[in-house]
Write a protein that holds these residues in place. Sequence first.
Motif, PDB file in Angstrom:
ATOM      1  N   HIS A  24      47.387  37.068  41.345  1.00  0.00           N
ATOM      2  CA  HIS A  24      46.486  37.612  42.379  1.00  0.00           C
ATOM      3  C   HIS A  24      46.704  39.110  42.534  1.00  0.00           C
ATOM      4  CE1 HIS A  24      44.245  37.938  46.140  1.00  0.00           C
ATOM      5  NE2 HIS A  24      45.263  38.644  46.611  1.00  0.00           N
ATOM      6  N   HIS A  25      47.963  39.534  42.513  1.00  0.00           N
ATOM      7  CA  HIS A  25      48.264  40.960  42.667  1.00  0.00           C
ATOM      8  C   HIS A  25      47.683  41.762  41.505  1.00  0.00           C
ATOM      9  CE1 HIS A  25      50.794  44.646  42.751  1.00  0.00           C
ATOM     10  NE2 HIS A  25      50.721  44.468  44.059  1.00  0.00           N
ATOM     11  N   ILE A  26      47.810  41.222  40.304  1.00  0.00           N
ATOM     12  CA  ILE A  26      47.286  41.907  39.115  1.00  0.00           C
ATOM     13  C   ILE A  26      45.768  42.016  39.175  1.00  0.00           C
ATOM     14  CG2 ILE A  26      46.931  41.629  36.616  1.00  0.00           C
ATOM     15  CD1 ILE A  26      49.802  40.506  36.494  1.00  0.00           C
ATOM     16  N   ARG A  27      45.109  40.943  39.592  1.00  0.00           N
ATOM     17  CA  ARG A  27      43.646  40.911  39.578  1.00  0.00           C
ATOM     18  C   ARG A  27      43.036  41.652  40.763  1.00  0.00           C
ATOM     19  NH1 ARG A  27      42.915  34.464  38.242  1.00  0.00           N
ATOM     20  NH2 ARG A  27      43.034  34.576  35.974  1.00  0.00           N
ATOM     21  N   ARG A  28      43.513  41.354  41.952  1.00  0.00           N
ATOM     22  CA  ARG A  28      42.843  41.823  43.165  1.00  0.00           C
ATOM     23  C   ARG A  28      43.397  43.114  43.739  1.00  0.00           C
ATOM     24  NH1 ARG A  28      38.603  38.991  41.896  1.00  0.00           N
ATOM     25  NH2 ARG A  28      38.978  36.727  41.874  1.00  0.00           N
ATOM     26  N   ARG A  31      43.895  45.481  40.042  1.00  0.00           N
ATOM     27  CA  ARG A  31      42.632  45.442  39.301  1.00  0.00           C
ATOM     28  C   ARG A  31      42.821  45.794  37.818  1.00  0.00           C
ATOM     29  NH1 ARG A  31      38.472  44.707  42.749  1.00  0.00           N
ATOM     30  NH2 ARG A  31      38.819  45.204  44.958  1.00  0.00           N
ATOM     31  N   PHE A  32      43.880  45.209  37.238  1.00  0.00           N
ATOM     32  CA  PHE A  32      44.130  45.428  35.823  1.00  0.00           C
ATOM     33  C   PHE A  32      43.051  44.758  34.977  1.00  0.00           C
ATOM     34  CE2 PHE A  32      49.001  45.924  36.357  1.00  0.00           C
ATOM     35  CZ  PHE A  32      48.841  47.297  36.533  1.00  0.00           C
ATOM     36  N   ARG A  33      42.803  45.345  33.834  1.00  0.00           N
ATOM     37  CA  ARG A  33      41.853  44.818  32.878  1.00  0.00           C
ATOM     38  C   ARG A  33      42.507  44.784  31.491  1.00  0.00           C
ATOM     39  NH1 ARG A  33      40.088  43.516  36.892  1.00  0.00           N
ATOM     40  NH2 ARG A  33      38.057  43.913  37.872  1.00  0.00           N
ATOM     41  N   PRO A  34      41.940  44.024  30.534  1.00  0.00           N
ATOM     42  CA  PRO A  34      42.505  44.011  29.181  1.00  0.00           C
ATOM     43  C   PRO A  34      42.714  45.430  28.659  1.00  0.00           C
ATOM     44  CG  PRO A  34      40.852  42.301  29.375  1.00  0.00           C
ATOM     45  CD  PRO A  34      40.800  43.084  30.661  1.00  0.00           C
TER      46      PRO A  34
END
Length: 248
Positions: A24-28, A31-34
Amino acid sequence: MQRYFISPDQVQGEQFVIRGDDVHHIRRVMRFRPGDQLIACDGEGTDYLGELTEEIGNEVICRILRREPSAGEPGLQVTLAQSLPKGDKWEWVLQKGTELGASSFLPFTSRRTVVKWDRVKAEKRRVRWKRILKEAAEQSHRGRIPTVSPVTDWNGLLEAIARAELALIAYEGGGEPLSAALARKSFSRLLLIVGPEGGWEEEEVRQAREAGAVPVSLGSRILRTETAAVAMLACAMFANGEMGGETL
C-alpha cells in the motif's frame, strides 16, 4: 532512497517480492511505477537494490540490481532495559533508540513504575511498538529491526542482568563514571538499565548490583528517564566508535 524490510524467503533468485502493508505504501504513498528503484533489507544484514518490474495482486516484484552488506548495523549489541515510563515516552525511546543502534529493548516494572500495565492489552501494545521499530529502522538505514520483549517484572530484569556480558545501571545516587565503566573491559554485548520517573529504591540497586550490574553516574544533572536512556545509548555507541569517533 526508500527502504523496506522483507524476510529472507522473499528473495527468490534474481528478484525479491514485497508483501503486506508496504505494498500500500509503495502504491498509494510513494506512487512507484515499473522502473522505479528502491532498497529492500532482508533483516539479516543484506541490502538489495531493486527495480520495480510488476505488481500482481498484493505483491510488488522487483529485479535485483545489486546486493551489498547493510552498513547501518553497529558492531556493539546493546539491549536497552527501561522501567516502563508513562505516556508516549516509551515509544519515543523505542524510536530514538533504534536510530542510535540498539539491538533490542526490554521494558520492565519496578517498585516506582508509574504505569499500570494492562496485560490484557499487552499484545496489542507490542504490535504498535514493533511497527514503531520497523519504521525507525527503515528511516535510519538499519540492517535489522530491533526486537522488543514482553514487559517483564523485577525478577525478570535480575535474570537478564545475570546473563549479561556487561550490565550498567544508571543510578542518581552515584556510581562509577559512565565513561570509565565503558572503558573498563572489552565487550560485544551490553545491557543498559534505566529506572522509572520516581527513581530507584536503594534495595533495587543493591539487588541489581548483587546480580552483576555496575551502578554508573551520568553526571551531576538529574535526567528524565527517557533522556537518560538515549544519553546512555549514545555514549555507549560513541565509546565503541559507532558515532564517528574513536573507541575509548
